[in-house]
Design a protein around this motif. Structure first.
Motif, PDB file in Angstrom:
ATOM      1  N   VAL A  53       2.788   2.020  -8.200  1.00  0.00           N
ATOM      2  CA  VAL A  53       1.624   2.828  -7.800  1.00  0.00           C
ATOM      3  C   VAL A  53       1.901   3.490  -6.443  1.00  0.00           C
ATOM      4  O   VAL A  53       1.687   4.689  -6.260  1.00  0.00           O
ATOM      5  N   ALA A  54       2.411   2.713  -5.490  1.00  0.00           N
ATOM      6  CA  ALA A  54       2.708   3.246  -4.151  1.00  0.00           C
ATOM      7  C   ALA A  54       3.792   4.325  -4.238  1.00  0.00           C
ATOM      8  O   ALA A  54       3.716   5.362  -3.567  1.00  0.00           O
ATOM      9  N   ASP A  55       4.778   4.098  -5.087  1.00  0.00           N
ATOM     10  CA  ASP A  55       5.922   5.011  -5.238  1.00  0.00           C
ATOM     11  C   ASP A  55       5.464   6.372  -5.781  1.00  0.00           C
ATOM     12  O   ASP A  55       5.796   7.428  -5.228  1.00  0.00           O
ATOM     13  N   VAL A  56       4.674   6.344  -6.846  1.00  0.00           N
ATOM     14  CA  VAL A  56       4.194   7.606  -7.446  1.00  0.00           C
ATOM     15  C   VAL A  56       3.290   8.338  -6.453  1.00  0.00           C
ATOM     16  O   VAL A  56       3.411   9.551  -6.258  1.00  0.00           O
ATOM     17  N   PHE A  57       2.401   7.600  -5.798  1.00  0.00           N
ATOM     18  CA  PHE A  57       1.487   8.228  -4.834  1.00  0.00           C
ATOM     19  C   PHE A  57       2.285   8.933  -3.731  1.00  0.00           C
ATOM     20  O   PHE A  57       2.019  10.097  -3.415  1.00  0.00           O
ATOM     21  N   ASP A  58       3.282   8.260  -3.171  1.00  0.00           N
ATOM     22  CA  ASP A  58       4.025   8.882  -2.070  1.00  0.00           C
ATOM     23  C   ASP A  58       4.809  10.107  -2.549  1.00  0.00           C
ATOM     24  O   ASP A  58       4.935  11.084  -1.821  1.00  0.00           O
ATOM     25  N   ALA A  59       5.310  10.053  -3.773  1.00  0.00           N
ATOM     26  CA  ALA A  59       6.023  11.230  -4.311  1.00  0.00           C
ATOM     27  C   ALA A  59       5.065  12.418  -4.413  1.00  0.00           C
ATOM     28  O   ALA A  59       5.441  13.552  -4.128  1.00  0.00           O
TER      29      ALA A  59
ATOM     30  N   ALA B 293      -4.001  13.548  -4.956  1.00  0.00           N
ATOM     31  CA  ALA B 293      -2.984  12.680  -5.579  1.00  0.00           C
ATOM     32  C   ALA B 293      -3.652  11.557  -6.378  1.00  0.00           C
ATOM     33  O   ALA B 293      -3.265  11.286  -7.526  1.00  0.00           O
ATOM     34  N   LEU B 294      -4.660  10.933  -5.790  1.00  0.00           N
ATOM     35  CA  LEU B 294      -5.340   9.838  -6.494  1.00  0.00           C
ATOM     36  C   LEU B 294      -6.049  10.357  -7.747  1.00  0.00           C
ATOM     37  O   LEU B 294      -6.051   9.708  -8.793  1.00  0.00           O
ATOM     38  N   ARG B 295      -6.635  11.563  -7.638  1.00  0.00           N
ATOM     39  CA  ARG B 295      -7.338  12.150  -8.788  1.00  0.00           C
ATOM     40  C   ARG B 295      -6.352  12.450  -9.916  1.00  0.00           C
ATOM     41  O   ARG B 295      -6.608  12.153 -11.074  1.00  0.00           O
ATOM     42  N   LEU B 296      -5.180  12.993  -9.551  1.00  0.00           N
ATOM     43  CA  LEU B 296      -4.174  13.288 -10.576  1.00  0.00           C
ATOM     44  C   LEU B 296      -3.662  12.005 -11.236  1.00  0.00           C
ATOM     45  O   LEU B 296      -3.482  11.937 -12.451  1.00  0.00           O
ATOM     46  N   MET B 297      -3.459  10.980 -10.420  1.00  0.00           N
ATOM     47  CA  MET B 297      -3.002   9.703 -10.982  1.00  0.00           C
ATOM     48  C   MET B 297      -4.047   9.144 -11.956  1.00  0.00           C
ATOM     49  O   MET B 297      -3.711   8.616 -13.007  1.00  0.00           O
TER      50      MET B 297
ATOM     51  N   HIS C 200       0.039   4.762 -16.905  1.00  0.00           N
ATOM     52  CA  HIS C 200       1.297   4.302 -16.300  1.00  0.00           C
ATOM     53  C   HIS C 200       1.078   3.031 -15.474  1.00  0.00           C
ATOM     54  O   HIS C 200       2.022   2.329 -15.155  1.00  0.00           O
ATOM     55  N   PHE C 201      -0.176   2.819 -15.093  1.00  0.00           N
ATOM     56  CA  PHE C 201      -0.431   1.768 -14.104  1.00  0.00           C
ATOM     57  C   PHE C 201      -1.311   0.647 -14.659  1.00  0.00           C
ATOM     58  O   PHE C 201      -2.093   0.863 -15.594  1.00  0.00           O
ATOM     59  N   HIS C 202      -1.205  -0.490 -14.017  1.00  0.00           N
ATOM     60  CA  HIS C 202      -2.115  -1.598 -14.281  1.00  0.00           C
ATOM     61  C   HIS C 202      -3.450  -1.200 -13.650  1.00  0.00           C
ATOM     62  O   HIS C 202      -3.510  -0.893 -12.464  1.00  0.00           O
ATOM     63  N   LYS C 203      -4.521  -1.199 -14.483  1.00  0.00           N
ATOM     64  CA  LYS C 203      -5.815  -0.647 -14.043  1.00  0.00           C
ATOM     65  C   LYS C 203      -6.299  -1.277 -12.732  1.00  0.00           C
ATOM     66  O   LYS C 203      -6.696  -0.585 -11.798  1.00  0.00           O
ATOM     67  N   ASP C 204      -6.259  -2.601 -12.675  1.00  0.00           N
ATOM     68  CA  ASP C 204      -6.773  -3.294 -11.491  1.00  0.00           C
ATOM     69  C   ASP C 204      -5.941  -2.951 -10.248  1.00  0.00           C
ATOM     70  O   ASP C 204      -6.485  -2.742  -9.163  1.00  0.00           O
ATOM     71  N   VAL C 205      -4.626  -2.859 -10.426  1.00  0.00           N
ATOM     72  CA  VAL C 205      -3.746  -2.531  -9.296  1.00  0.00           C
ATOM     73  C   VAL C 205      -4.080  -1.120  -8.797  1.00  0.00           C
ATOM     74  O   VAL C 205      -4.214  -0.876  -7.601  1.00  0.00           O
TER      75      VAL C 205
END
Ligand code: FE2
Length: 323
Positions: A276-282, A298-302, A309-314
């Motif tokens: 999650v951190a990796d995709v956000f920083d990219a 970025a958060l909206r696009l994710m 791609h991500f674990h919902k809670d994470v």
């Protein structure tokens, strides 16, 4: 005697005095003997046209370059200097949080760069010790950490990206794992900072390609998690679980990641945090081929386009870091 010379006249063996502000040049020390042509190139790349040299401490301005041999680079000595510089800013709590965060960010990136040049098991062990101070800061100093989380205005490079992901992922791990005492946050922190270590084996032309990778280039790029994991196998300083961060940070919750197409809970929670951190920083980094998103975009696009791609809670806990 101090003399001002053009950067084109600077030679290995000369002792230079640079401006005292650390923003004004790319080196850790302001005064030192030039030991390689790479240093001279670095100064020129930084836009420095003239430098002051001390003709008593180093070679005079009329020295012949042929008389000078480049000494062997002493990586361990360099590493000590960068680690000390980082330690200084980590322990100096008199600096205001915003400036301290910026200095910590810059010094950590210097340290990453140094490690990248020669990632021996010994140096990775030293790196883990240096990471302890950053982990402590993220865990206990909310003001400085909040500034650290918001430093995204840098141009992308692997070192800056590694620092950003390290800070973001430790902050997220703090929220997700805080109730459990079994986690070694220092080993975990080192794993986050080193998640892309395998890229040292990938051609820079592929890493920095200003555009979409070809299938062949993508296949090469996809080797970096495994290669990074192999590099860490030799070091006992990083726990086995934290090494999985490096191996699994491109796995995706829906099974469409790489290298092993792991799915859901098959992916270690540490790697789920890192991804999650990796995709956000990219997304928030400046790259030549894409527009830079702000945190909200970025958060909206994710959320809208990549949530599987991500674990919902994470992911939800990650969003909360920015509230
Ligand atoms: Fe990666």
């Amino acid at each position: 005697m101090i003399k001002t010379i053009k950067i084109t006249e600077l030679k290995v063996g000369m002792y230079i005095n640079l401006p005292t502000s650390w923003r004004a040049h790319p080196f850790l020390r302001n005064s030192f003997t030039i030991t390689s042509n790479k240093q001279i190139q670095k100064l020129a790349d930084y836009g420095i046209k003239e430098v002051n040299i001390d003709e008593i401490k180093g070679l005079p301005s009329n020295a012949s370059i042929k008389e000078v041999e480049e000494p062997e680079k002493d990586f361990s000595q360099d590493y000590k200097v960068v680690a000390e510089k980082l330690h200084e800013v980590l322990t100096d709590k008199k600096i205001e949080p915003a400036k301290r965060a910026e200095a910590i960010h810059l010094r950590t990136a210097d340290m990453m760069k140094n490690l990248w040049e020669n990632p021996s098991p010994e140096k990775i062990g030293q790196f883990k010790k240096s990471v302890v101070g950053i982990v402590d800061l993220v865990l206990s100093e909310d003001a400085t950490n909040s500034y650290l989380l918001n430093i995204t205005s840098y141009d992308y490079d692997t070192y800056i990206h590694s620092v950003n992901v390290g800070v973001l992922a430790i902050s997220l791990a703090k929220v997700i794992l805080k109730k459990e005492n079994k986690h070694d946050m220092n080993a975990l922190g080192a794993g986050f900072f080193l998640h892309d270590l395998g890229k040292i084996h990938i051609d820079e032309a592929i890493i920095n390609k200003p555009g979409k990778l070809t299938d062949e280039e993508m296949a090469i790029m996809r080797r970096h998690p495994g290669m990074g994991f192999n590099l860490l196998l030799e070091t006992k300083q990083i726990s086995e679980e934290s090494k999985l961060i490096v191996l699994q940070h491109h796995e995706r919750y829906n099974g469409l990641g790489y290298p092993k197409k792991l799915r859901g809970e098959e992916i270690h929670i540490y790697a789920r945090i890192c991804s999650v951190a990796d995709v956000f920083d990219a997304l928030v980094s400046k790259r030549p081929y894409k527009s830079q998103l702000n945190h909200f975009e970025a958060l909206r696009l994710m959320k809208n386009e990549m949530i599987e791609h991500f674990h919902k809670d994470v992911f939800e806990k990650f969003v909360m870091l920015f509230k």
